[in-house]
Design a protein around this motif. Structure first.
Motif, PDB file in Angstrom:
ATOM      1  N   ARG A 201       0.800  -1.225   0.000  1.00 56.84           N
ATOM      2  CA  ARG A 201       0.000   0.000   0.000  1.00 56.84           C
ATOM      3  C   ARG A 201       0.835   1.278   0.000  1.00 56.84           C
ATOM      4  N   TRP A 202       2.040   1.215   0.547  1.00 52.27           N
ATOM      5  CA  TRP A 202       2.845   2.428   0.655  1.00 52.27           C
ATOM      6  C   TRP A 202       3.897   2.545  -0.441  1.00 52.27           C
ATOM      7  N   SER A 203       4.256   1.442  -1.059  1.00 54.92           N
ATOM      8  CA  SER A 203       5.260   1.432  -2.139  1.00 54.92           C
ATOM      9  C   SER A 203       6.520   2.224  -1.778  1.00 54.92           C
ATOM     10  N   PRO A 204       7.205   1.851  -0.687  1.00 56.88           N
ATOM     11  CA  PRO A 204       8.439   2.561  -0.333  1.00 56.88           C
ATOM     12  C   PRO A 204       9.558   2.233  -1.320  1.00 56.88           C
ATOM     13  N   GLU A 205      10.569   3.090  -1.370  1.00 62.17           N
ATOM     14  CA  GLU A 205      11.737   2.792  -2.198  1.00 62.17           C
ATOM     15  C   GLU A 205      12.546   1.635  -1.612  1.00 62.17           C
ATOM     16  N   ARG A 206      12.558   1.559  -0.269  1.00 64.43           N
ATOM     17  CA  ARG A 206      13.469   0.624   0.375  1.00 64.43           C
ATOM     18  C   ARG A 206      12.810  -0.019   1.593  1.00 64.43           C
ATOM     19  N   TYR A 207      13.132  -1.296   1.797  1.00 66.44           N
ATOM     20  CA  TYR A 207      12.730  -2.004   3.019  1.00 66.44           C
ATOM     21  C   TYR A 207      13.986  -2.582   3.649  1.00 66.44           C
ATOM     22  N   MET A 208      14.156  -2.339   4.939  1.00 67.71           N
ATOM     23  CA  MET A 208      15.338  -2.795   5.658  1.00 67.71           C
ATOM     24  C   MET A 208      14.930  -3.712   6.819  1.00 67.71           C
ATOM     25  N   PRO A 209      14.859  -5.025   6.585  1.00 67.93           N
ATOM     26  CA  PRO A 209      14.610  -5.948   7.695  1.00 67.93           C
ATOM     27  C   PRO A 209      15.901  -6.197   8.463  1.00 67.93           C
ATOM     28  N   LEU A 210      15.804  -6.204   9.788  1.00 70.07           N
ATOM     29  CA  LEU A 210      16.953  -6.453  10.653  1.00 70.07           C
ATOM     30  C   LEU A 210      16.640  -7.687  11.495  1.00 70.07           C
ATOM     31  N   GLU A 211      17.478  -8.707  11.407  1.00 69.33           N
ATOM     32  CA  GLU A 211      17.164  -9.988  12.028  1.00 69.33           C
ATOM     33  C   GLU A 211      18.471 -10.687  12.393  1.00 69.33           C
ATOM     34  N   ILE A 212      18.506 -11.298  13.589  1.00 69.78           N
ATOM     35  CA  ILE A 212      19.725 -11.956  14.050  1.00 69.78           C
ATOM     36  C   ILE A 212      19.927 -13.324  13.409  1.00 69.78           C
ATOM     37  N   SER A 213      18.815 -13.979  13.012  1.00 73.38           N
ATOM     38  CA  SER A 213      18.910 -15.310  12.408  1.00 73.38           C
ATOM     39  C   SER A 213      19.228 -15.176  10.919  1.00 73.38           C
ATOM     40  N   ARG A 214      20.430 -15.541  10.550  1.00 70.71           N
ATOM     41  CA  ARG A 214      20.884 -15.405   9.157  1.00 70.71           C
ATOM     42  C   ARG A 214      20.015 -16.244   8.219  1.00 70.71           C
ATOM     43  N   ASP A 215      19.746 -17.494   8.596  1.00 71.28           N
ATOM     44  CA  ASP A 215      18.968 -18.380   7.726  1.00 71.28           C
ATOM     45  C   ASP A 215      17.551 -17.861   7.529  1.00 71.28           C
ATOM     46  N   CYS A 216      16.924 -17.423   8.621  1.00 73.11           N
ATOM     47  CA  CYS A 216      15.562 -16.889   8.541  1.00 73.11           C
ATOM     48  C   CYS A 216      15.525 -15.652   7.651  1.00 73.11           C
ATOM     49  N   LEU A 217      16.501 -14.773   7.818  1.00 67.38           N
ATOM     50  CA  LEU A 217      16.553 -13.536   7.046  1.00 67.38           C
ATOM     51  C   LEU A 217      16.731 -13.812   5.560  1.00 67.38           C
ATOM     52  N   LEU A 218      17.645 -14.719   5.230  1.00 65.43           N
ATOM     53  CA  LEU A 218      17.886 -15.042   3.822  1.00 65.43           C
ATOM     54  C   LEU A 218      16.659 -15.659   3.179  1.00 65.43           C
ATOM     55  N   GLN A 219      16.024 -16.594   3.883  1.00 68.06           N
ATOM     56  CA  GLN A 219      14.858 -17.273   3.322  1.00 68.06           C
ATOM     57  C   GLN A 219      13.701 -16.306   3.084  1.00 68.06           C
ATOM     58  N   SER A 220      13.406 -15.471   4.077  1.00 67.34           N
ATOM     59  CA  SER A 220      12.240 -14.588   3.960  1.00 67.34           C
ATOM     60  C   SER A 220      12.465 -13.482   2.932  1.00 67.34           C
ATOM     61  N   THR A 221      13.686 -12.941   2.856  1.00 63.02           N
ATOM     62  CA  THR A 221      13.907 -11.807   1.952  1.00 63.02           C
ATOM     63  C   THR A 221      14.076 -12.241   0.498  1.00 63.02           C
ATOM     64  N   ARG A 222      14.547 -13.439   0.268  1.00 63.49           N
ATOM     65  CA  ARG A 222      14.633 -13.916  -1.121  1.00 63.49           C
ATOM     66  C   ARG A 222      13.246 -13.979  -1.745  1.00 63.49           C
ATOM     67  N   GLN A 223      12.282 -14.501  -0.992  1.00 58.77           N
ATOM     68  CA  GLN A 223      10.917 -14.562  -1.506  1.00 58.77           C
ATOM     69  C   GLN A 223      10.326 -13.164  -1.621  1.00 58.77           C
ATOM     70  N   LEU A 224      10.593 -12.324  -0.629  1.00 57.43           N
ATOM     71  CA  LEU A 224      10.049 -10.969  -0.629  1.00 57.43           C
ATOM     72  C   LEU A 224      10.568 -10.162  -1.820  1.00 57.43           C
ATOM     73  N   SER A 225      11.835 -10.340  -2.154  1.00 49.14           N
ATOM     74  CA  SER A 225      12.415  -9.587  -3.278  1.00 49.14           C
ATOM     75  C   SER A 225      11.765  -9.968  -4.599  1.00 49.14           C
ATOM     76  N   ARG A 226      11.315 -11.213  -4.693  1.00 54.72           N
ATOM     77  CA  ARG A 226      10.607 -11.636  -5.919  1.00 54.72           C
ATOM     78  C   ARG A 226       9.186 -11.076  -5.948  1.00 54.72           C
ATOM     79  N   ASP A 227       8.566 -11.010  -4.779  1.00 48.34           N
ATOM     80  CA  ASP A 227       7.183 -10.528  -4.710  1.00 48.34           C
ATOM     81  C   ASP A 227       7.082  -9.012  -4.861  1.00 48.34           C
TER      82      ASP A 227
END
Length: 329
Positions: free
Chosen positions: A110-136
């Motif tokens: 709804r907001w269509s920002p230029e950038r999204y910055m997720p910050l997460e301590i779990s490397r595996d969780c972060l990689l998995q979630s953002t790879r899908q998000l970048s495609r969507d």
């Protein structure tokens, strides 16, 4: 991303950059030994979350008794345009403790920002979630930052105008004790930066019966989630908790205005922690989590004490949950 601390940067896709700040590893055995031998035994809530614990928490959020997740989602869906109007255009959304990055999806749509910055301590969780998000969301630049809270809240401001909109949903703020909460809110103020803002969820005070039911659901999922911390420690450290002789205890402490979760020993427990062996007597309670509940006025004061300027607050018709918007200047 402007960065003053050592960092590894990888370009993982056209719109996905991964920044590894190498969050410091904790000595799990030392930390757990210190916690369980304290005058009041306790465990950090992070030990709920292995793979099984994450599944259990997802299931808890769908139960009839557990209102926060669906109530907050409804507030975001209903008021996202009104919140955006208060903000103006959001250049960057930053989300500490982003996890699976599910809640932010509505704001990205709804907001269509230029950038999204997720910050997460779990490397595996972060990689998995953002790879899908970048495609969507191919039009959104995703800067995924692997960091602990201390590192995340110390990040320097972006060069983009308008600062960051820090998104901290889920009433996770209620898990911090008052002094910790004050320091954490000041850290969120720094993360937002000049001209930035904070959109944060806070669970509201209500009748004790409603709160007690939310943390003692009829399906026993919250009990299983609490007990899963012991399964996690048994698997990771070989503690030899007799989980069948431990009991989930959760209740609303009206004086402290918080839900408390404990694990109670139903008999003496002999635990193995590395070269150490400790005994927890029957009746001992291990404190595993607090979840503070707020008033709109009280939480607004806490935001102001942390340097924020309140911009708006939205609640549901039953006053179960609140969303607060505040700016850094």
């Amino acid at each position: 991303m402007k960065q003053a601390m050592p960092v590894n940067e990888q370009q993982l896709g056209p719109n996905l950059t991964f920044y590894d700040l190498h969050p410091p590893a904790t000595d799990m055995l030392e930390e757990v030994t210190r916690s369980l031998t304290a005058p009041r035994p306790h465990l950090h809530p992070k030990y709920f979350y292995d793979e099984a614990g994450s599944r259990l928490f997802d299931a808890i959020t769908t139960t009839e008794e557990y209102y926060p997740t669906r109530t907050e989602a409804a507030l975001l869906a209903r008021y996202s345009s009104e919140i955006q109007a208060q903000l103006g255009h959001a250049n960057t959304i930053a989300e500490p403790g982003a996890g699976s990055c599910q809640k932010v999806r509505l704001l990205l749509e709804r907001w269509s920002p230029e950038r999204y910055m997720p910050l997460e301590i779990s490397r595996d969780c972060l990689l998995q979630s953002t790879r899908q998000l970048s495609r969507d969301f191919p039009e959104v630049q995703i800067d995924a930052v692997c960091a602990d809270y201390c590192q995340a809240l110390s990040l320097p401001a972006d060069n983009l105008p308008g600062g960051r909109v820090v998104f901290f949903p889920g009433s996770t703020i209620g898990n911090f004790d008052p002094a910790e909460r004050s320091a954490f809110l000041r850290g969120l103020h720094h993360l937002a930066g000049p001209g930035g803002a904070l959109l944060i969820g806070a669970d509201l005070q209500k009748e004790a019966s409603r709160l007690n039911a939310a943390y003692n659901d009829a399906q026993g999922l919250t009990a299983a989630f609490n007990l899963n911390a012991l399964h996690h420690l048994n698997n990771a450290l070989g503690c030899q908790f007799d989980v069948n002789n431990m009991r989930h205890v959760a209740f609303y402490n009206e004086t402290a205005q918080r839900i408390e979760m404990h694990l109670e020993c139903l008999c003496d427990q002999e635990l193995h922690l590395g070269h150490h062996q400790i005994t927890l007597k029957g009746g001992t309670r291990i404190h595993t989590e607090n979840s503070y509940k707020f008033t709109v006025e009280g939480f607004t004061r806490e935001l102001m004490d942390a340097g924020f300027r309140p911009r708006g607050c939205w609640t549901d018709s039953d006053d179960l949950f609140s969303l607060h918007l505040a700016s850094t200047d």
